[in-house]
Write a protein that holds these residues in place. Structure first.
Motif, PDB file in Angstrom:
ATOM      1  N   LYS A   1       8.708 -66.866 -15.202  1.00  0.00           N
ATOM      2  CA  LYS A   1       8.677 -66.355 -13.827  1.00  0.00           C
ATOM      3  C   LYS A   1       9.986 -66.697 -13.121  1.00  0.00           C
ATOM      4  CE  LYS A   1       4.642 -64.383 -13.633  1.00  0.00           C
ATOM      5  NZ  LYS A   1       3.579 -65.074 -14.233  1.00  0.00           N
ATOM      6  N   LYS A   2      10.505 -65.736 -12.373  1.00  0.00           N
ATOM      7  CA  LYS A   2      11.801 -65.964 -11.748  1.00  0.00           C
ATOM      8  C   LYS A   2      11.753 -65.673 -10.252  1.00  0.00           C
ATOM      9  CE  LYS A   2      14.222 -64.876 -15.979  1.00  0.00           C
ATOM     10  NZ  LYS A   2      15.041 -63.912 -16.707  1.00  0.00           N
ATOM     11  N   ILE A   3      12.489 -66.485  -9.529  1.00  0.00           N
ATOM     12  CA  ILE A   3      12.619 -66.210  -8.098  1.00  0.00           C
ATOM     13  C   ILE A   3      13.563 -65.020  -7.935  1.00  0.00           C
ATOM     14  CG2 ILE A   3      13.473 -67.085  -5.884  1.00  0.00           C
ATOM     15  CD1 ILE A   3      12.789 -69.890  -6.867  1.00  0.00           C
ATOM     16  N   GLU A   4      13.168 -64.110  -7.110  1.00  0.00           N
ATOM     17  CA  GLU A   4      14.015 -62.938  -6.898  1.00  0.00           C
ATOM     18  C   GLU A   4      14.715 -63.061  -5.537  1.00  0.00           C
ATOM     19  OE1 GLU A   4      11.951 -59.226  -6.998  1.00  0.00           O
ATOM     20  OE2 GLU A   4      13.545 -58.192  -5.896  1.00  0.00           O
ATOM     21  N   ILE A   5      16.035 -62.864  -5.562  1.00  0.00           N
ATOM     22  CA  ILE A   5      16.753 -62.782  -4.283  1.00  0.00           C
ATOM     23  C   ILE A   5      17.238 -61.346  -4.135  1.00  0.00           C
ATOM     24  CG2 ILE A   5      18.599 -63.688  -2.834  1.00  0.00           C
ATOM     25  CD1 ILE A   5      18.695 -66.124  -4.574  1.00  0.00           C
ATOM     26  N   TYR A   6      16.687 -60.678  -3.174  1.00  0.00           N
ATOM     27  CA  TYR A   6      17.041 -59.270  -2.961  1.00  0.00           C
ATOM     28  C   TYR A   6      18.063 -59.252  -1.834  1.00  0.00           C
ATOM     29  CZ  TYR A   6      16.126 -54.250  -2.522  1.00  0.00           C
ATOM     30  OH  TYR A   6      16.239 -52.891  -2.487  1.00  0.00           O
ATOM     31  N   VAL A   7      19.343 -59.014  -2.187  1.00  0.00           N
ATOM     32  CA  VAL A   7      20.394 -59.209  -1.182  1.00  0.00           C
ATOM     33  C   VAL A   7      20.814 -57.903  -0.535  1.00  0.00           C
ATOM     34  CG1 VAL A   7      21.267 -61.258  -2.342  1.00  0.00           C
ATOM     35  CG2 VAL A   7      22.306 -59.027  -2.820  1.00  0.00           C
ATOM     36  N   ASN A   8      21.289 -58.053   0.668  1.00  0.00           N
ATOM     37  CA  ASN A   8      21.764 -56.912   1.446  1.00  0.00           C
ATOM     38  C   ASN A   8      23.272 -56.823   1.294  1.00  0.00           C
ATOM     39  OD1 ASN A   8      22.574 -55.148   3.397  1.00  0.00           O
ATOM     40  ND2 ASN A   8      21.355 -56.057   5.053  1.00  0.00           N
ATOM     41  N   PRO A   9      23.767 -55.812   0.590  1.00  0.00           N
ATOM     42  CA  PRO A   9      25.224 -55.731   0.374  1.00  0.00           C
ATOM     43  C   PRO A   9      25.984 -55.492   1.676  1.00  0.00           C
ATOM     44  CG  PRO A   9      24.117 -53.814  -0.560  1.00  0.00           C
ATOM     45  CD  PRO A   9      23.047 -54.686   0.009  1.00  0.00           C
ATOM     46  N   ALA A  10      25.288 -55.063   2.702  1.00  0.00           N
ATOM     47  CA  ALA A  10      25.963 -54.846   3.982  1.00  0.00           C
ATOM     48  C   ALA A  10      26.260 -56.173   4.667  1.00  0.00           C
ATOM     49  CB  ALA A  10      25.112 -53.966   4.889  1.00  0.00           C
ATOM     50  N   GLN A  11      25.606 -57.249   4.213  1.00  0.00           N
ATOM     51  CA  GLN A  11      25.853 -58.554   4.826  1.00  0.00           C
ATOM     52  C   GLN A  11      26.188 -59.562   3.730  1.00  0.00           C
ATOM     53  OE1 GLN A  11      22.953 -59.888   7.682  1.00  0.00           O
ATOM     54  NE2 GLN A  11      22.439 -57.814   8.307  1.00  0.00           N
ATOM     55  N   PRO A  12      27.310 -59.312   3.065  1.00  0.00           N
ATOM     56  CA  PRO A  12      27.603 -60.127   1.888  1.00  0.00           C
ATOM     57  C   PRO A  12      27.778 -61.621   2.194  1.00  0.00           C
ATOM     58  CG  PRO A  12      29.455 -58.693   2.421  1.00  0.00           C
ATOM     59  CD  PRO A  12      28.339 -58.308   3.345  1.00  0.00           C
ATOM     60  N   VAL A  13      28.356 -61.933   3.341  1.00  0.00           N
ATOM     61  CA  VAL A  13      28.578 -63.344   3.654  1.00  0.00           C
ATOM     62  C   VAL A  13      27.240 -64.050   3.810  1.00  0.00           C
ATOM     63  CG1 VAL A  13      29.625 -64.971   5.242  1.00  0.00           C
ATOM     64  CG2 VAL A  13      30.738 -62.779   4.807  1.00  0.00           C
TER      65      VAL A  13
ATOM     66  N   ALA B   1      24.238 -63.060   2.909  1.00  0.00           N
ATOM     67  CA  ALA B   1      23.450 -63.039   1.686  1.00  0.00           C
ATOM     68  C   ALA B   1      23.945 -64.121   0.734  1.00  0.00           C
ATOM     69  CB  ALA B   1      23.535 -61.666   1.037  1.00  0.00           C
ATOM     70  N   GLY B   2      25.262 -64.326   0.738  1.00  0.00           N
ATOM     71  CA  GLY B   2      25.839 -65.355  -0.117  1.00  0.00           C
ATOM     72  C   GLY B   2      25.321 -66.738   0.243  1.00  0.00           C
ATOM     73  N   VAL B   3      25.151 -66.964   1.538  1.00  0.00           N
ATOM     74  CA  VAL B   3      24.642 -68.261   1.988  1.00  0.00           C
ATOM     75  C   VAL B   3      23.221 -68.477   1.467  1.00  0.00           C
ATOM     76  CG1 VAL B   3      23.937 -69.597   4.002  1.00  0.00           C
ATOM     77  CG2 VAL B   3      26.111 -68.351   4.022  1.00  0.00           C
ATOM     78  N   ILE B   4      22.381 -67.443   1.596  1.00  0.00           N
ATOM     79  CA  ILE B   4      20.993 -67.542   1.127  1.00  0.00           C
ATOM     80  C   ILE B   4      20.960 -67.869  -0.362  1.00  0.00           C
ATOM     81  CG2 ILE B   4      18.813 -66.288   0.851  1.00  0.00           C
ATOM     82  CD1 ILE B   4      19.634 -66.854   3.775  1.00  0.00           C
ATOM     83  N   ARG B   5      21.837 -67.163  -1.083  1.00  0.00           N
ATOM     84  CA  ARG B   5      21.870 -67.357  -2.530  1.00  0.00           C
ATOM     85  C   ARG B   5      22.256 -68.800  -2.853  1.00  0.00           C
ATOM     86  NH1 ARG B   5      24.297 -62.345  -4.225  1.00  0.00           N
ATOM     87  NH2 ARG B   5      26.313 -63.309  -3.880  1.00  0.00           N
ATOM     88  N   THR B   6      23.218 -69.313  -2.064  1.00  0.00           N
ATOM     89  CA  THR B   6      23.670 -70.676  -2.297  1.00  0.00           C
ATOM     90  C   THR B   6      22.521 -71.670  -2.093  1.00  0.00           C
ATOM     91  OG1 THR B   6      25.783 -69.968  -1.426  1.00  0.00           O
ATOM     92  CG2 THR B   6      25.477 -72.328  -1.699  1.00  0.00           C
ATOM     93  N   ILE B   7      21.724 -71.407  -1.049  1.00  0.00           N
ATOM     94  CA  ILE B   7      20.606 -72.317  -0.772  1.00  0.00           C
ATOM     95  C   ILE B   7      19.612 -72.314  -1.936  1.00  0.00           C
ATOM     96  CG2 ILE B   7      18.581 -72.679   0.706  1.00  0.00           C
ATOM     97  CD1 ILE B   7      20.302 -71.582   3.035  1.00  0.00           C
TER      98      ILE B   7
ATOM     99  N   VAL C   1      19.024 -62.260  -9.158  1.00  0.00           N
ATOM    100  CA  VAL C   1      19.574 -61.757  -7.910  1.00  0.00           C
ATOM    101  C   VAL C   1      19.611 -60.248  -8.017  1.00  0.00           C
ATOM    102  CG1 VAL C   1      21.571 -61.694  -6.412  1.00  0.00           C
ATOM    103  CG2 VAL C   1      20.942 -63.812  -7.552  1.00  0.00           C
ATOM    104  N   ARG C   2      19.012 -59.609  -7.077  1.00  0.00           N
ATOM    105  CA  ARG C   2      19.033 -58.148  -7.104  1.00  0.00           C
ATOM    106  C   ARG C   2      19.624 -57.638  -5.809  1.00  0.00           C
ATOM    107  NH1 ARG C   2      13.488 -55.886  -7.502  1.00  0.00           N
ATOM    108  NH2 ARG C   2      14.639 -53.939  -7.382  1.00  0.00           N
ATOM    109  N   SER C   3      20.514 -56.724  -5.933  1.00  0.00           N
ATOM    110  CA  SER C   3      20.982 -56.068  -4.724  1.00  0.00           C
ATOM    111  C   SER C   3      20.229 -54.749  -4.645  1.00  0.00           C
ATOM    112  CB  SER C   3      22.479 -55.831  -4.786  1.00  0.00           C
ATOM    113  OG  SER C   3      22.755 -54.992  -5.863  1.00  0.00           O
ATOM    114  N   ILE C   4      20.525 -53.976  -3.608  1.00  0.00           N
ATOM    115  CA  ILE C   4      19.727 -52.783  -3.385  1.00  0.00           C
ATOM    116  C   ILE C   4      19.728 -51.847  -4.589  1.00  0.00           C
ATOM    117  CG2 ILE C   4      19.703 -50.621  -2.062  1.00  0.00           C
ATOM    118  CD1 ILE C   4      20.177 -52.385   0.413  1.00  0.00           C
TER     119      ILE C   4
END
Ligand SMILES: Nc1ncnc2c1ncn2[C@@H]1O[C@H](COP(=O)(O)OP(=O)(O)OP(=O)(O)O)[C@@H](O)[C@H]1O
Ligand SMILES: [Mg+2]
Lengths: 418, 314
Positions: free
Chosen positions: A132-144, A146-152, A206-209
């Motif tokens: 099972k994996k945690i999914e991070i669905y990131v918003n490419p329009a807010q890369p900065v 989204a990057g912070v969330i990913r880091t956390i 990590v999934r983007s749109i």
């Protein structure tokens, strides 16, 4: 055809010999990138990068401890005001919020996540599978952001790996509850560690749109700032180029070209090539310069080249349109400065944390900045040409359409005579 | 002699204003032809139409057999143009400017390189060729401006007031260059408001005023047309005195006409020396002090004054 390039080359040469232009084309964007980089802490190694209240939606479908632990991380004093999490139970709804650009990312903890990482109460289930994996669905329009969330989340997973969250605590708990004999504990711990030693990617996706992004090795705020500044000052370059059409009219060199055996279409074409060449040279120098100065990685070379050409084409279109609207070089100068700042704000040159209402973000799509910055961020995050192809196409269409509009305007105000 | 240029009823209006009112003239192959006229006479407008920059409102012209309205591209290949206002790139060197404009005329490669050096030599800028034009003096810029017009060895060269606002040496050099080019077979249409230049250079002269060609011919023909009149200029202290003096001299025998301009009473007469004593005593009679006196041979200034009642340079 040769004359087109003769004219274009001459204009490039003149731009590179104009000291004021050199400062605004090359020095200013690099200096501002450096300055903003310092402000956001890129060079001091601090976490504080000027961001706060990053909107994120958390979907915890896990019924175990890890899910709760991760949710707690997002509300912990450590993370403080950096993020503003909201909870949801439906993963689809959460993804929709990202698609709608309402939040920077969705973090989806799947059902059974804890169980797949740590041993179940019943030892008979054996060593957990970790599927099972945690999914991070990131918003490419807010890369900065989204990057912070990913880091956390990365940070959290890393802690899970070293056992601070799962391993030791869990095993201790198991022993305390009499579910595990102390003698078996080392064997068990070894099994856990072996599996958890696998790379971070094995526990999150990590999934983007468009679901193509592989996670970047590291997130770098400059990978957004540098293209932002490059595109900001690209607008200066193209309006300066457009203004040369009018200065050439005023100082007689346009008339001199017109009475040489050179067609009007060739002359206009040559001027367009001049603006385009200057734009390409500027962006190329800024990319190479920021790469060397700030050790910035722009990503897939083919994608970068394609995007540079497309960005230059669309910006050239704007330069032509602005020149066609204005009557004098001075007016082009002021219109150009206004457009440069407006496009900068609307198109995200100053970062995606700029508080803009949705409709303005939509309006921002007419700027080369919006398409360009997102494209470059995508490439810096490991994307390829295929990922930025839509941006490239959109920019090229914009360039061609604007060029057509400028020709129509020039015809209408009598600049081009039939 | 065949005509390289034939102009028929060429006219240009800006709205209601008629800048050029239907002029007709021709330039023979190998001729230097000057259009002489004061500011605003329509010289630049005429050259602009002939060089295909814009179309005439009516009328036409043919150059080397090609109509400027029907076949502008063919015309452009055989003419060279030196515009009145400098049309150069100040941030390029003289050599780079010439090379760029050579390219615009379809020249290139080693041939162009050699030609650029040749033209730099011709306009006396060989040692300055690699400096940016913005570092040049006004006279040097004018010479590059001329050089651009010569690159493709045009059969007919238009020069629009090429000596305005420069030092005497540069002016001398430019006039000599024009004569040189003409000796090598180039026909020249030269516009100026300096009668000395028109007199020195031209085989024939057209005098243009308010968009009309008011006189046309060789220097001799033109001065003869007004009866070989000499000009006697009496300089006084102020315009009011000049006017009083002119009125008193009107009736003097042997005086064809009297005008006033710029603190002067100007007499036109077949023999200035004969009229002079009587004119001076007349001035004494009405107590006007004459500060100085000039006598001019029959010239274009006199022709212009005779035709228009105005001085060329007003
Ligand atoms: N674009 C224009 N619109 C309106 N009037 C114009 C325009 N260009 C020229 N004129 C007018 O046409 C007349 C002739 O101008 P032109 O430039 O041909 O004179 P010129 O003989 O070359 O004068 P100069 O010796 O000052 O160069 C002038 O009265 C001028 O004001
Ligand atoms: Mg003129």
């Amino acid at each position: 055809m040769k004359k087109l390039f003769t004219i274009g080359w001459k204009d490039l040469l003149l731009a590179l010999r104009d000291r004021a232009a050199l400062i605004l084309m090359f020095v200013a964007p690099l200096a501002l990138t450096l300055g903003l980089g310092l402000v956001t802490g890129r060079f001091s190694g601090q976490d504080n990068n000027g961001l706060r209240d990053i909107p994120v939606v958390l979907v915890n479908q896990d019924d175990g401890q890890l899910g709760i632990a991760l949710v707690n991380v997002f509300t912990s004093p450590e993370v403080g005001t950096l993020v503003k999490p909201i909870s949801d139970t439906d993963a689809a709804v959460a993804r929709k919020r990202v698609d709608d650009d309402k939040v920077a990312a969705a973090v989806i903890i799947p059902a059974g996540y804890s169980a797949s990482v740590i041993p179940a109460a019943n030892l008979a289930n054996g060593i957990p599978s970790g599927d099972k994996k945690i999914e991070i669905y990131v918003n490419p329009a807010q890369p900065v952001s989204a990057g912070v969330i990913r880091t956390i989340v990365d940070e959290f997973i890393a802690r899970v790996q070293v056992g601070r969250v799962s391993g030791l605590i869990v095993i201790t708990q198991l022993i305390e509850n009499g579910l595990l004999k102390p003698a078996d504990a080392t064997v068990y711990a070894q099994g856990l560690t072996d599996r958890l030693d696998a790379p971070t990617q094995s526990t999150i996706t990590v999934r983007s749109i468009s679901d193509t992004g592989t996670p970047p090795p590291t997130f770098d705020v400059l990978s957004v700032l540098a293209p932002g500044m490059a595109l900001l000052f690209l607008m200066y370059t193209v309006t300066r180029g457009g203004a040369t059409l009018l200065t050439e009219r005023d100082n007689g060199t346009l008339a001199r070209m017109l009475i040489s055996p050179t067609g009007a279409a060739q002359i206009i074409g040559g001027k367009v090539i001049g603006i385009f060449l200057t734009a390409v040279v500027q962006v190329a120098v800024l990319i190479i310069g920021s790469g060397l100065l700030f050790n910035l990685h722009w990503g897939d070379p083919i994608g970068v080249v394609a995007l540079v050409l497309a960005v230059a084409a669309s910006a050239t279109g704007w330069g032509m349109v602005i020149a066609a609207i204005a009557r004098t070089p001075a007016i082009v100068g002021s219109l150009g400065a206004a457009a440069m700042l407006m496009f900068g704000v609307l198109g995200g040159s100053f970062g995606d944390n700029f508080p803009l209402p949705d409709w303005l973000l939509t309006v921002g799509k007419i700027t080369p900045n919006a398409w360009g910055i997102k494209g470059f961020a995508r490439l810096a995050a490991g994307g390829t040409f295929a990922d930025v192809a839509p941006n490239v196409i959109a920019l090229c269409i914009m360039g061609v359409a604007l060029f057509a509009i400028s020709v129509w305007l020039f015809r209408r105000n009598g600049f081009i005579k039939q | 002699m065949s005509d390289i240029l034939e102009v028929h009823n060429l006219a240009k209006s800006y709205g209601d204003f008629k800048a050029v009112k239907g002029i007709t003239f021709g330039i023979a192959d190998g001729e230097i032809f000057s259009l002489l006229g004061p500011n605003g006479a329509g010289k630049t407008t005429t050259i602009s139409m002939l060089s295909t920059l814009f179309a005439p409102t009516s009328g036409d012209a043919s150059i080397g057999g090609h109509s400027v309205t029907q076949d502008p591209m063919a015309v452009r290949r055989i003419i060279g143009v030196v515009p009145q206002d400098l049309a150069l790139y100040e941030d390029l060197t003289g050599r780079e400017n010439l090379t760029f404009w050579g390219n615009m005329y379809g020249l290139g490669g080693a041939a162009l390189k050699a030609r650029v050096s040749e033209v730099l030599e011709q306009v006396g800028l060989t040692d300055k060729g690699n400096q940016r034009v913005k570092t040049y003096s006004g006279g040097m810029k004018r010479r590059v401006n001329i050089g651009v017009g010569l690159l493709h060895k045009p059969r007919l060269l238009f020069m629009d007031e090429p000596t305005v606002g420069i030092d005497p040496q540069s002016r001398r050099a430019i006039l000599d260059t024009v004569k040189d080019l003409n000796r090598q077979g180039m026909s020249v249409l030269y516009t100026t408001h300096y009668m000395e230049e028109a007199q020195e250079l031209s085989h024939r002269i057209g005098i243009i005023d308010h968009g009309e060609l008011i006189a046309l011919g060789s220097l001799q023909e033109l001065t003869r047309s007004i009866g070989e009149l000499e000009t006697l200029r009496l300089h006084v202290a102020e315009d009011a005195e000049a006017a009083r003096l002119a009125a008193a001299l009107q009736s003097l025998p042997g005086v064809t006409r009297v005008d006033t301009t710029d603190h002067q009473a100007v007499l036109m007469t077949p023999d200035a020396e004969e009229v002079l004593p009587a004119a001076v005593s007349k001035a004494n009679e009405i107590s006007i002090k004459i500060r100085s006196i000039d006598i001019e041979e029959p010239n274009l200034e006199a022709v212009f004054l005779n035709l228009t009642g105005r001085a060329l340079r007003d």
